[in-house]
Design a protein around this motif. Structure first.
Motif, mmCIF file in Angstrom:
data_model
loop_
_atom_site.group_PDB
_atom_site.id
_atom_site.type_symbol
_atom_site.label_atom_id
_atom_site.label_comp_id
_atom_site.label_asym_id
_atom_site.label_seq_id
_atom_site.Cartn_x
_atom_site.Cartn_y
_atom_site.Cartn_z
ATOM 1 N N ARG A 39 4.150 6.056 -11.607
ATOM 2 C CA ARG A 39 4.768 7.378 -11.620
ATOM 3 C C ARG A 39 4.118 8.321 -10.602
ATOM 4 O O ARG A 39 4.820 9.007 -9.848
ATOM 5 C CB ARG A 39 4.676 7.975 -13.024
ATOM 6 N N GLU A 40 2.780 8.335 -10.548
ATOM 7 C CA GLU A 40 2.100 9.243 -9.619
ATOM 8 C C GLU A 40 2.370 8.854 -8.169
ATOM 9 O O GLU A 40 2.573 9.725 -7.308
ATOM 10 C CB GLU A 40 0.596 9.260 -9.899
ATOM 11 N N THR A 41 2.389 7.553 -7.897
ATOM 12 C CA THR A 41 2.701 7.086 -6.543
ATOM 13 C C THR A 41 4.108 7.507 -6.146
ATOM 14 O O THR A 41 4.343 7.974 -5.026
ATOM 15 C CB THR A 41 2.573 5.553 -6.459
ATOM 16 N N ALA A 42 5.053 7.349 -7.064
ATOM 17 C CA ALA A 42 6.448 7.724 -6.782
ATOM 18 C C ALA A 42 6.567 9.214 -6.485
ATOM 19 O O ALA A 42 7.329 9.626 -5.600
ATOM 20 C CB ALA A 42 7.339 7.336 -7.958
ATOM 21 N N ARG A 43 5.834 10.028 -7.219
ATOM 22 C CA ARG A 43 5.896 11.472 -6.997
ATOM 23 C C ARG A 43 5.368 11.848 -5.613
ATOM 24 O O ARG A 43 5.851 12.789 -4.984
ATOM 25 C CB ARG A 43 5.102 12.199 -8.089
ATOM 26 N N GLU A 44 4.362 11.105 -5.147
ATOM 27 C CA GLU A 44 3.850 11.362 -3.802
ATOM 28 C C GLU A 44 4.828 10.863 -2.741
ATOM 29 O O GLU A 44 4.989 11.487 -1.687
ATOM 30 C CB GLU A 44 2.496 10.679 -3.628
ATOM 31 N N THR A 103 0.841 -1.197 0.000
ATOM 32 C CA THR A 103 0.000 0.000 0.000
ATOM 33 C C THR A 103 0.877 1.247 0.000
ATOM 34 O O THR A 103 2.069 1.186 0.309
ATOM 35 C CB THR A 103 -0.902 0.040 1.245
ATOM 36 N N LYS A 104 0.269 2.381 -0.320
ATOM 37 C CA LYS A 104 1.032 3.629 -0.337
ATOM 38 C C LYS A 104 1.587 3.946 1.050
ATOM 39 O O LYS A 104 2.707 4.444 1.181
ATOM 40 C CB LYS A 104 0.147 4.770 -0.841
ATOM 41 N N GLU A 105 0.819 3.612 2.090
ATOM 42 C CA GLU A 105 1.277 3.856 3.456
ATOM 43 C C GLU A 105 2.486 2.986 3.788
ATOM 44 O O GLU A 105 3.446 3.446 4.440
ATOM 45 C CB GLU A 105 0.149 3.590 4.452
ATOM 46 N N GLU A 106 2.437 1.721 3.365
ATOM 47 C CA GLU A 106 3.561 0.814 3.619
ATOM 48 C C GLU A 106 4.812 1.276 2.873
ATOM 49 O O GLU A 106 5.922 1.265 3.423
ATOM 50 C CB GLU A 106 3.188 -0.611 3.201
ATOM 51 N N LEU A 107 4.628 1.691 1.620
ATOM 52 C CA LEU A 107 5.757 2.202 0.840
ATOM 53 C C LEU A 107 6.330 3.473 1.463
ATOM 54 O O LEU A 107 7.543 3.672 1.499
ATOM 55 C CB LEU A 107 5.319 2.467 -0.604
ATOM 56 N N GLN A 108 5.455 4.300 1.971
ATOM 57 C CA GLN A 108 5.897 5.547 2.598
ATOM 58 C C GLN A 108 6.787 5.254 3.805
ATOM 59 O O GLN A 108 7.808 5.913 4.018
ATOM 60 C CB GLN A 108 4.680 6.367 3.019
ATOM 61 N N ASN A 109 6.412 4.244 4.588
ATOM 62 C CA ASN A 109 7.228 3.866 5.747
ATOM 63 C C ASN A 109 8.618 3.397 5.320
ATOM 64 O O ASN A 109 9.619 3.712 5.974
ATOM 65 C CB ASN A 109 6.531 2.756 6.539
ATOM 66 N N LEU A 110 8.685 2.661 4.216
ATOM 67 C CA LEU A 110 9.983 2.172 3.739
ATOM 68 C C LEU A 110 10.839 3.325 3.227
ATOM 69 O O LEU A 110 12.053 3.360 3.477
ATOM 70 C CB LEU A 110 9.788 1.125 2.637
ATOM 71 N N ILE A 111 10.222 4.256 2.510
ATOM 72 C CA ILE A 111 10.959 5.419 2.003
ATOM 73 C C ILE A 111 11.500 6.245 3.172
ATOM 74 O O ILE A 111 12.653 6.721 3.148
ATOM 75 C CB ILE A 111 10.062 6.289 1.100
ATOM 76 N N HIS A 163 12.350 5.108 5.967
ATOM 77 C CA HIS A 163 13.401 4.328 6.629
ATOM 78 C C HIS A 163 14.711 4.364 5.844
ATOM 79 O O HIS A 163 15.788 4.542 6.414
ATOM 80 C CB HIS A 163 12.930 2.883 6.813
ATOM 81 N N CYS A 164 14.638 4.198 4.521
ATOM 82 C CA CYS A 164 15.876 4.088 3.724
ATOM 83 C C CYS A 164 16.306 5.422 3.109
ATOM 84 O O CYS A 164 17.462 5.572 2.694
ATOM 85 C CB CYS A 164 15.724 3.035 2.638
ATOM 86 N N GLU A 165 15.395 6.401 3.007
ATOM 87 C CA GLU A 165 15.691 7.743 2.505
ATOM 88 C C GLU A 165 16.512 7.753 1.206
ATOM 89 O O GLU A 165 17.658 8.201 1.168
ATOM 90 C CB GLU A 165 16.424 8.552 3.576
ATOM 91 N N PRO A 166 15.934 7.296 0.114
ATOM 92 C CA PRO A 166 16.661 7.303 -1.159
ATOM 93 C C PRO A 166 16.804 8.709 -1.731
ATOM 94 O O PRO A 166 15.954 9.575 -1.499
ATOM 95 C CB PRO A 166 15.771 6.439 -2.069
ATOM 96 N N ARG A 167 17.880 8.942 -2.483
ATOM 97 C CA ARG A 167 18.053 10.222 -3.201
ATOM 98 C C ARG A 167 17.318 10.187 -4.535
ATOM 99 O O ARG A 167 16.956 11.228 -5.075
ATOM 100 C CB ARG A 167 19.545 10.494 -3.450
ATOM 101 N N HIS A 172 8.418 12.807 -1.180
ATOM 102 C CA HIS A 172 8.454 13.740 -0.056
ATOM 103 C C HIS A 172 8.539 13.025 1.293
ATOM 104 O O HIS A 172 8.655 13.689 2.327
ATOM 105 C CB HIS A 172 7.228 14.644 -0.089
ATOM 106 N N ALA A 173 8.475 11.682 1.285
ATOM 107 C CA ALA A 173 8.588 10.937 2.546
ATOM 108 C C ALA A 173 10.023 10.920 3.049
ATOM 109 O O ALA A 173 10.277 10.668 4.222
ATOM 110 C CB ALA A 173 8.084 9.506 2.360
ATOM 111 N N SER A 174 10.966 11.195 2.152
ATOM 112 C CA SER A 174 12.377 11.243 2.519
ATOM 113 C C SER A 174 12.693 12.607 3.138
ATOM 114 O O SER A 174 12.008 13.598 2.859
ATOM 115 C CB SER A 174 13.241 11.019 1.272
ATOM 116 N N SER A 175 13.709 12.661 3.997
ATOM 117 C CA SER A 175 14.065 13.927 4.648
ATOM 118 C C SER A 175 14.407 15.003 3.623
ATOM 119 O O SER A 175 14.092 16.180 3.799
ATOM 120 C CB SER A 175 15.233 13.718 5.610
#
Length: 555
Positions: free
Chosen positions: A123-128, A100-108, A110-114, A131-134
């Protein structure tokens, strides 16, 4: 046919893909059906595309040590972006598109990709998610063409084979997502040893895989292993029956990489087709031939079951599967028709393969022998079973940002605790009894493996899958429950008489349970018609089922 010589002890992804190109040249490495046409990449083209893409990624700002998340369905572009990122020395995080988008958000978070590499579909999910990364991640569409030119060639960084290269998130059937740290040595060692263990194979092997590349089973046991031995890997573009049929008919595979549930579903579909097209009498005849097939020569079995084999393209030699148990009925069925199902054992934390059966070394009910240079031992907990421990270059260094969990997973001497229970036979074949965390310990001291009970329940022709859970009453008494999900055909035929429907299922399941000791048999059997809560790797979420049962019985 003797396999072509391949350089040994390669623990650099750049050198690995380059060695594949030098060894196998213009042989097809990958095939994929996309937008109504087949696309192919030879080993030469694969390396060239990855090399040029790495240069473009470097020019776009990707540096050694940067974290890159991939959110996309499996595709040729997924593979090239995975390798190109590793060529740059980046750390790749393959994300599960089914979360789910919430589960993916938690992983982002945690790992904070550049960077996030994605496809048109996500694509739309990725764009949302960016912003989960610092610091907001840059989003690149892997399906958009890159502007390659001569300037894309760049000086690849030197990468330590024991450095962090991949973070693979796994949850299993219990607990929260964990980021498993993967090094270059870990995966490439595993692929090399699997190649050594499998022995000489035909140079024109074609593999159809329905395993997603974001899971280590599909990534290493699928992609890297097939590249290591020079096979053509066909990445199924979907797991619908129509899509899989397209891959089988057009590519005519010699091997099929999948999970046990798929193999069992295929067997049930074949038997249902025989019953519906030819009648009950023909089905009984086929089942009788299956039972006596072990006494028949191979060429006779090939002739008897030729029509079934044609349905798999006519060249299929074996299924390769893992991730769960393979029930004896399914094993015997495919063995009889000369398309054996070879099952192995491993975890994301073990790179992933620890043991595996092969056509020349197979034992029913076993998950095979250990790969070369892979150590496995059992720490006994009773007269037979104990926890499975393993040690070697295939084992993870630990869990990302979780030193406490890492420390718990290892014992003195570098032994990794798998959390699985099992035993060896006298010939070194490993048998997995179940998970340590799911083991039901009765007040009498006796132990019940839910997986053993489920294996008996699943022999019912009316049952698609089951889940066994142990509970305690308020008085402290044992209460073991088997929850069964009937097949789609049974549910469709149930009608309005739910009592008769449930009674039929319960009576057949009870009869199947008679093969077990009395103390292993559940106190209650519950028939459900709604699907089980499942992980993305098609395993039942046991903790959620247990919570449902506690609410149901108010224990």
């Amino acid at each position: 046919m003797k396999r072509l010589a391949f350089p040994k002890n390669i623990f650099s992804y750049d050198e690995f893909v380059s060695a594949c190109a030098n060894t196998y040249g213009d042989r097809t490495a990958l095939s994929f059906f996309d937008n109504g046409e087949w696309k192919f990449l030879s080993y030469h083209e694969l390396y060239r595309n990855c090399d040029r893409l790495a240069g473009s990624l470097s020019r776009a700002g990707l540096k050694q040590g940067d974290r890159v998340a991939i959110l996309s369905q499996s595709s040729l572009e997924w593979v090239t972006h995975f390798f190109a990122s590793l060529f740059c020395g980046a750390v790749v995080i393959p994300l599960d598109c089914k979360l789910t988008k919430e589960e993916l958000q938690n992983l982002i978070q945690h790992c904070e990709p550049r960077f996030i590499f994605t496809s048109n579909t996500f694509r739309e999910t990725a764009r949302e998610l960016r912003h989960a990364s610092s610091e907001p991640a840059k989003v690149f569409n892997i399906e958009s063409p890159w502007d390659f030119n001569a300037a894309d060639s760049f000086q690849k960084p030197k990468v330590d084979p024991d450095s962090l290269a991949v973070i693979c998130y796994t949850s299993g059937t219990l607990g929260q997502q964990k980021g498993v740290e993967i090094t270059p040595r870990m995966l490439l060692f595993n692929a090399e040893k699997a190649a050594e263990y499998s022995g000489d194979l035909d140079d024109v092997e074609v593999v159809v895989s329905i395993l997603p590349l974001n899971h280590l089973y599909g990534l290493c046991a699928g992609l890297l292993y097939c590249m290591r031995v020079g096979f053509e890997l066909n990445l199924a573009h979907d797991i619908t029956p129509e899509a899989i049929r397209k891959c089988i008919v057009d590519r005519r595979p010699t091997q099929f990489f999948t999970v046990p549930l798929f193999v069992k579903t295929v067997m049930r579909a074949i038997l249902d087709r025989i019953k519906n097209d030819r009648g009950e009498k023909s089905l009984r005849t086929v089942l009788k031939l299956i039972r006596v097939s072990k006494y028949l020569p191979k060429f006779v079995r090939n002739k008897i079951f030729a029509q079934i084999k044609v349905g798999f393209g006519g060249r299929l030699k074996l299924f390769v599967c893992g991730g769960a148990e393979l029930d004896p009925e399914t094993y015997e069925f495919f063995k009889a028709i000369n398309i054996p199902a070879m099952i192995g054992y491993g975890l994301t934390e073990t790179g992933p393969v620890v043991t595996v059966n092969t056509p020349s070394a197979v034992r029913r009910g076993s998950v095979g022998r250990a790969l070369p240079e892979v150590e496995v031992r059992i720490v006994k907990e009773d007269e037979r079973d104990g926890e499975i421990l393993t040690r070697g270059a295939h084992v993870t260094k630990g869990y990302y940002k979780n030193p406490a969990l890492t420390a718990q997973a290892f014992s003195e001497g570098g032994w990794f605790h798998t959390g699985d229970l099992g035993y060896f036979d006298k010939d070194g074949f490993l048998y997995v009894s179940g998970r340590k965390k799911t083991l039901i310990v009765l007040s009498s001291g006796k132990k019940v493996h839910p997986e053993e009970v489920e294996l008996a329940v699943d022999q019912s022709v009316f049952v698609r899958m089951s889940c066994v859970s142990g509970l305690k009453t308020a008085e402290g008494n044992d209460f073991v429950v088997a929850v069964v999900l009937p097949t789609d055909a049974e549910i469709a035929a149930a009608g309005t008489d739910t009592n008769a429907f449930e009674q039929k299922i319960t009576e057949d399941v009870t009869r199947r349970l008679e093969v077990l000791s009395t103390y292993k048999r559940p106190n209650k059997i519950i028939v459900r018609t709604q699907p089980f809560p499942m992980t993305t790797t098609m395993k039942i979420k046991r903790d959620e089922v247990a919570k449902e049962l506690k609410r149901m019985f108010t224990l």
